[in-house]
Each structure stands twice: as C-alpha cells, then as structure tokens.
Design a protein around this motif. Structure first.
Motif, PDB file in Angstrom:
ATOM      1  N   LEU A  16      -7.469  93.356  60.729  1.00  0.00           N
ATOM      2  CA  LEU A  16      -6.536  92.665  61.613  1.00  0.00           C
ATOM      3  C   LEU A  16      -5.382  93.617  61.875  1.00  0.00           C
ATOM      4  CD1 LEU A  16      -5.658  90.057  63.105  1.00  0.00           C
ATOM      5  CD2 LEU A  16      -4.258  89.545  61.089  1.00  0.00           C
ATOM      6  N   GLY A  84      -7.609  87.881  67.132  1.00  0.00           N
ATOM      7  CA  GLY A  84      -7.405  87.122  65.902  1.00  0.00           C
ATOM      8  C   GLY A  84      -6.015  86.530  65.867  1.00  0.00           C
ATOM      9  N   ALA A 192     -12.121  81.514  60.532  1.00  0.00           N
ATOM     10  CA  ALA A 192     -11.302  82.564  59.898  1.00  0.00           C
ATOM     11  C   ALA A 192      -9.978  81.954  59.461  1.00  0.00           C
ATOM     12  CB  ALA A 192     -11.061  83.711  60.878  1.00  0.00           C
ATOM     13  N   ALA A 194      -6.082  82.248  57.864  1.00  0.00           N
ATOM     14  CA  ALA A 194      -4.950  83.186  57.861  1.00  0.00           C
ATOM     15  C   ALA A 194      -4.238  83.225  56.511  1.00  0.00           C
ATOM     16  CB  ALA A 194      -3.966  82.795  58.960  1.00  0.00           C
ATOM     17  N   HIS A 196      -3.315  85.642  54.946  1.00  0.00           N
ATOM     18  CA  HIS A 196      -2.359  86.758  54.839  1.00  0.00           C
ATOM     19  C   HIS A 196      -0.917  86.308  55.041  1.00  0.00           C
ATOM     20  CE1 HIS A 196      -3.236  86.362  59.073  1.00  0.00           C
ATOM     21  NE2 HIS A 196      -2.299  87.204  59.409  1.00  0.00           N
ATOM     22  N   CYS A 227      -8.402  86.306  55.811  1.00  0.00           N
ATOM     23  CA  CYS A 227      -7.590  87.501  56.028  1.00  0.00           C
ATOM     24  C   CYS A 227      -6.570  87.634  54.896  1.00  0.00           C
ATOM     25  CB  CYS A 227      -6.878  87.429  57.376  1.00  0.00           C
ATOM     26  SG  CYS A 227      -6.041  88.977  57.782  1.00  0.00           S
ATOM     27  N   ASN A 229      -3.596  90.568  52.969  1.00  0.00           N
ATOM     28  CA  ASN A 229      -2.861  91.827  53.081  1.00  0.00           C
ATOM     29  C   ASN A 229      -3.333  92.770  51.987  1.00  0.00           C
ATOM     30  OD1 ASN A 229      -0.759  91.004  55.108  1.00  0.00           O
ATOM     31  ND2 ASN A 229      -0.337  89.492  53.516  1.00  0.00           N
ATOM     32  N   MET A 312     -11.129  90.019  55.955  1.00  0.00           N
ATOM     33  CA  MET A 312     -10.396  90.771  56.977  1.00  0.00           C
ATOM     34  C   MET A 312      -9.086  91.243  56.352  1.00  0.00           C
ATOM     35  SD  MET A 312      -9.461  89.646  60.878  1.00  0.00           S
ATOM     36  CE  MET A 312     -10.896  90.410  61.651  1.00  0.00           C
ATOM     37  N   ALA A 314      -5.301  93.013  56.696  1.00  0.00           N
ATOM     38  CA  ALA A 314      -4.116  93.488  57.416  1.00  0.00           C
ATOM     39  C   ALA A 314      -3.384  94.460  56.494  1.00  0.00           C
ATOM     40  CB  ALA A 314      -3.211  92.311  57.769  1.00  0.00           C
TER      41      ALA A 314
END
Length: 339
Positions: A16, A84, A192, A194, A196, A227, A229, A312, A314
């Motif tokens: 991402l 995304g 998906a 989020a 993160h 997702c 980090n 995913m 980031a």
C-alpha cells in the motif's frame, strides 16, 4: 480455519503506497518515488501495488487515484496495480466504471478496484467533491451493485460504461469496521481490512466476513487481506529511528495539524505527551518495526493470529532508498508472485 500452520512463505505480500510528499518536496517528486518503489517491488515478487484516495492532505499526493494507477501500471509490466481504495461516496459509479474500464483496457489483467465507504477526507472537502452528504454512506451497497452492473454484459442497458462493460476488473471491498466485512461476505467479494490505522475491529471484522461469506462467481471461499505497517532495516535500532517518521505523521493526524512527511528524529519523547503517545500507539498497534528477525517474527505471529490469505504492507519511510530497502527485507519472508 483449518490450517493454523500457515507460514509467511505460503502467502502473497502486497504494497500500500500512500504517495507521501516529503517535507520540502512536491507531488512530482512523490510520483517518481512511487514509480521507483513499484518497479523495485515488482522485481522482488510482490503481488499488488495499491494507492489510496485522500483529499486535502498536504502530505499525500494520491488524490487523483485512477490517474496515478495508470502512471504506475504504465511504468511496470506485471504487478497488479489498484486502488486501496477509491472512496465510492465521492464518485458516481459510472465514472469509476469508465476510469477502471479504461485502465483495464490499457493494462489487461493487472487492475484491481478496491472500494471504500469513507470520504477519505474531512466534511468540508467532502462537500467540495461535488456531493451532498445525505445518504452517501448509507447508499454504499447500492452504489457497489450499480458499479458491478456496469462491468457486466448489458447490451440492452440504456446507460453503459464504455470502456468497462464486459471487462473483468476484480472488485475488493475495504473496511475498518464490521460493516464492510459483512457486505463483502454477502456479495462474495474479497475483503481488505485497514489494520494499519484502525486496528480495533480487525478480529471481529474477519470473523463477520468469514461467517457471512456466500460463494459468488468471483470467489468460492472467503479471501481476506489485512494491511499493516512495517518498517524494516538492517538493525532494530535503525528501524526504530526510521519509524519516528510514521509516529510523527500520526501525531499530526491526532492533533489535526497535517503536514508533509517529516524526516526521522532522534527521540519522540519531547514531542508528545502521555495521552498523545497512547493514542498514536493504539492506532499503530499493527506496526512491526525492526531488523529482519524481529519483523519476520512479528509478521508470523500476526498471521497466526488472523489467518489472513494475504498481507499488505505500508512502509512510511522518509528516505526512498530506505523505503525500498524495507520492502527488500520483507520480500524474503513471503511467497513470490508468479507473474
């Protein structure tokens, strides 16, 4: 979830990119860095490269998401490129179908359309995006359905997406709550989450998604991606230094003082008070920072905990070479995409 022995090496990994604008630089610099990153992660075997729609944010350059997807797809050859996500309340579904129909026509088999329900901005900016704010979020399921219909073969329809009609553009639903999870399950679409920036509902959302899942033409069984980090470097110490950029970004979000991406600092202690520190750490619960061994262990325990089908990543790293290097380290742990 039958198999609790899933290893990172068994699942795909994706990227991402928030298209950050570094302090003192321009959106043009950000786009060149993004293309450089995309070319590198393609070489490393990452599966997808997604860009997120944000508006009125001085540090994020991906407001015209579909235009940027075209630039990244045009500068790469195999990696799947997508949103995304595209924030559907901001757009007429027909426009989105035409844009992604155009992208899919140019880069066949490589375009993903991730859809979000939030505006990706503040209320005032949401109004400036030429929409009233009545019922947009509530009409999300109808808008998703309308969009899917434009991609279907509808030779007799009065309104058709040209290009778009008859094209197979994989649609994902994105979420940070159980709402999108349930909708994705009912529609039989990939989901998906989020985690993160919105970690609180991760486990309940995955549970709701899996329990409400109904097989569809797109998908026979649930497919969930989360997702997180990750900031990886050669040593824990170096990664912790690089991560101060990520923490500073979120500190500014909490304070409502959005700025361009800031370089790393030696220490954050002087910059935040105890309650700010706590809030940032809560938002960034799924942030894995360290050298290769640390990051691999934390990612594996995240996989054990969630049993997701794909992760995913980031990486909010200030220096682009260090950002690329973070993904180089991560790539070693996962299954490589077979392009």
């Amino acid at each position: 979830m039958s198999d609790h022995h899933k290893k990172l090496a068994d699942i795909p990994v994706s990227v991402l990119d928030l298209a950050p604008i570094r302090s003192g630089e321009t959106a043009a610099d950000s786009f060149h860095n993004s293309l450089n990153l995309a070319q590198n992660v393609e070489r490393l075997g990452f599966t997808r490269y997604w860009l997120a729609e944000h508006h009125n944010m001085p540090g994020i350059a991906s407001s015209a998401t579909s235009v940027l997807i075209g630039y990244i797809a045009g500068g790469t050859s195999k990696i799947k490129v997508g949103s995304g996500g595209v924030m559907l309340p901001n757009h007429a579904p027909l426009i989105v179908a035409e844009q992604f129909g155009t992208l899919e026509s140019l880069y066949p088999g490589r375009i993903n359309l991730g859809l979000g329900r939030a505006p990706g901005t503040d209320q005032l900016t949401a109004m400036a995006l030429r929409r009233d704010l009545h019922g947009n979020v509530e009409s999300f399921p109808q808008n998703v359905e309308e969009l899917r219909n434009y991609f279907a073969n509808n030779p007799t329809a009065r309104v058709r997406a040209v290009p778009g009609e008859g094209l197979n553009v994989p649609i994902w639903l994105l979420g940070s709550s159980t709402y999108g999870a349930q909708l994705a399950g009912i529609l039989g679409l990939p989901y998906a989450f989020a985690s993160h920036f919105a970690p609180a509902n991760l486990h309940s959302a995955l549970k709701v998604y899996r329990e409400s899942f109904q097989p569809s033409d797109e998908l026979q069984e649930p497919y969930a991606m989360a997702c997180v980090n990750v900031i990886a470097a050669d040593t824990d110490e170096e990664a912790n230094r690089l991560a101060t950029t990520l923490y500073t970004s979120f500190l500014n979000v909490i304070r409502g003082t959005a700025r361009q991406l800031q370089p790393p600092v030696e220490s954050l202690e002087a910059m935040w008070d105890a309650s700010e520190k706590y809030s940032v750490q809560q938002m960034l619960r799924y942030s894995f920072v360290g050298g290769p061994k640390t990051v691999q262990e934390e990612l594996q325990s995240f996989l054990d905990e969630t049993q997701v089908n794909e992760i995913m990543v980031a990486s909010s790293v200030y220096d682009n070479q260090a950002r690329v290097h973070s993904y180089e380290i991560i790539a070693d742990f996962f299954k490589k995409a077979e392009f």
